[in-house]
Write a protein that holds these residues in place. Structure first.
Motif: not given
Length: 387
Positions: A302-310
């Motif tokens: 789920x970190x990858x979704x957070x990184x992409x969103x930011x």
């Protein structure tokens, strides 16, 4: 001593009494009853409705009941002493913000929606009292038919619900020179419905719009496309970014424990009560985070979704602007900052700062809200021009 503190003391006493009742109920209940107490946490809706049930043995139930009884008793004792002092020392004085508003925010400190509202209030230098709501019993808002937080009370009689409505209403009020807050609030009517999961929900029409005259709209949005861009990213923060918080801060059992350790430190827990809140709450939210990951179709990491969103957010601002609002933050900047800020001090926040391009913008937002730059900007805009 502010009258808000007196209200908080009375509410703390009510919470103490509630803890005693809960303790007795737990001791008398079946083990499964305990699980419902931990279905509220700071991730998604701040309503307490999202959760998962999990088993506890009878011994654990009795220990938890004793913890509630002990915490409630000690809380009542200390509250009684504090209330006596306040009754003798208090002056009938509440914080008053610009244009005469007396503001009281009912919140969970770690709720991203509440953090959005605080970011707005701080940036604009609006004085406000805070009432921290107990996420288990919610006695502090038992007077309200609306059972979510944040709730903002204006002059003790006008209730504003929903973080986006609160921010849009206040911004409209600050920009407008004529409208009353009650008139502005009437422009955001409630719409009640049932969602696909059969749950009753309340939505608000127009909540991303500011209720301004044509002249005031031009003042607030001097360049073409500014208003549309702001609305788009405010909605993005509500509909997408906020749903990435819980799966990331409760991603592993270790991160879930660290998150609840922070919640317990910031909350009003006795030593035994806090112990059970930390470990049982962390276990519950670890399970809930997995369900949220599935519900929102997030990646296994789920970190990858957070990184992409930011990074999508930073790319939308671009290299030529300090903020999405230009030289000063707009409502989208404040919304995104408020959501991300609740992760501070946790592993998810450190990973985000290390693996995305958000750091410089985030630091500018910290300074802007800390220094009440919105208030200073408004004062500068209102200065009479030189002849």
């Amino acid at each position: 001593m502010h009258c808000g503190n007196l209200r908080k003391t009375k509410m703390a006493a009510a919470c103490g009494r509630s803890l005693l009742k809960v303790g007795r109920a737990v001791l008398d209940s079946h083990p499964g009853t305990v699980t419902s107490l931990y279905r509220r946490a700071y991730g998604t809706g701040c309503t307490g409705g999202t959760g998962a049930r999990f088993g506890l043995r009878v011994g654990g139930s009795r220990a938890l009941g004793c913890a509630f009884l002990l915490g409630g008793g000690l809380g009542l004792y200390h509250t009684a002493k504090l209330y006596w002092v306040q009754q003798h020392l208090a002056q009938d004085h509440c914080k008053v913000s610009d244009r005469g508003l007396r503001l009281t925010l009912y919140q969970y400190k770690t709720c991203p929606f509440c953090s959005k509202v605080r970011a707005f209030l701080d940036y604009h230098g609006l004085a406000y009292d805070i009432v921290e709501v107990n996420p288990v019993m919610r006695q502090e808002i038992k007077w309200s038919a609306y059972r979510k937080v944040p709730i903002l009370m204006v002059d003790e009689d006008l209730q504003l619900n929903d973080s986006t409505v609160i921010i849009s209403s206040l911004k409209s009020y600050l920009v407008s020179k004529e409208k009353k807050m009650s008139d502005i609030l009437g422009c955001y009517p409630e719409m009640k419905s049932v969602n696909e999961r059969g749950k009753a929900v309340t939505e608000y029409n127009n909540k991303y719009w500011l209720m301004l005259s044509e002249a005031d709209t031009t003042l607030a949005y001097p360049e073409k496309g500014m208003q549309k861009e702001e609305m788009k990213w405010r909605q993005w923060a509500d509909d997408w970014l906020v749903h990435l918080i819980s799966p990331n801060v409760y991603r592993t059992t270790g991160e879930a424990l660290a998150s609840f350790d922070y919640i317990v430190r910031e909350g009003k827990f006795g030593s035994f009560e806090g112990f059970f809140a930390k470990y049982v709450g962390a276990a519950a939210m670890f399970v809930i985070a997995k369900r949220l990951k599935s519900r929102h179709n997030l990646q296994d990491d789920v970190r990858q979704d957070l990184y992409k969103a930011v990074n999508d957010w930073v790319a939308a601002i671009g290299k030529k602007r300090k903020f999405m609002g230009g030289d000063c933050p707009n409502l989208a900047d404040l919304a995104v900052f408020g959501v991300l800020r609740v992760m501070e001090g946790l592993q998810a926040f450190d990973d985000m700062m290390s693996n995305t391009k958000v750091k410089n913008w985030y630091r500018r937002m910290v300074t802007a809200t800390r220094d009440h730059q919105g208030q200073k900007q408004a004062a500068s805009n209102n200065k009479p021009s030189a002849l």
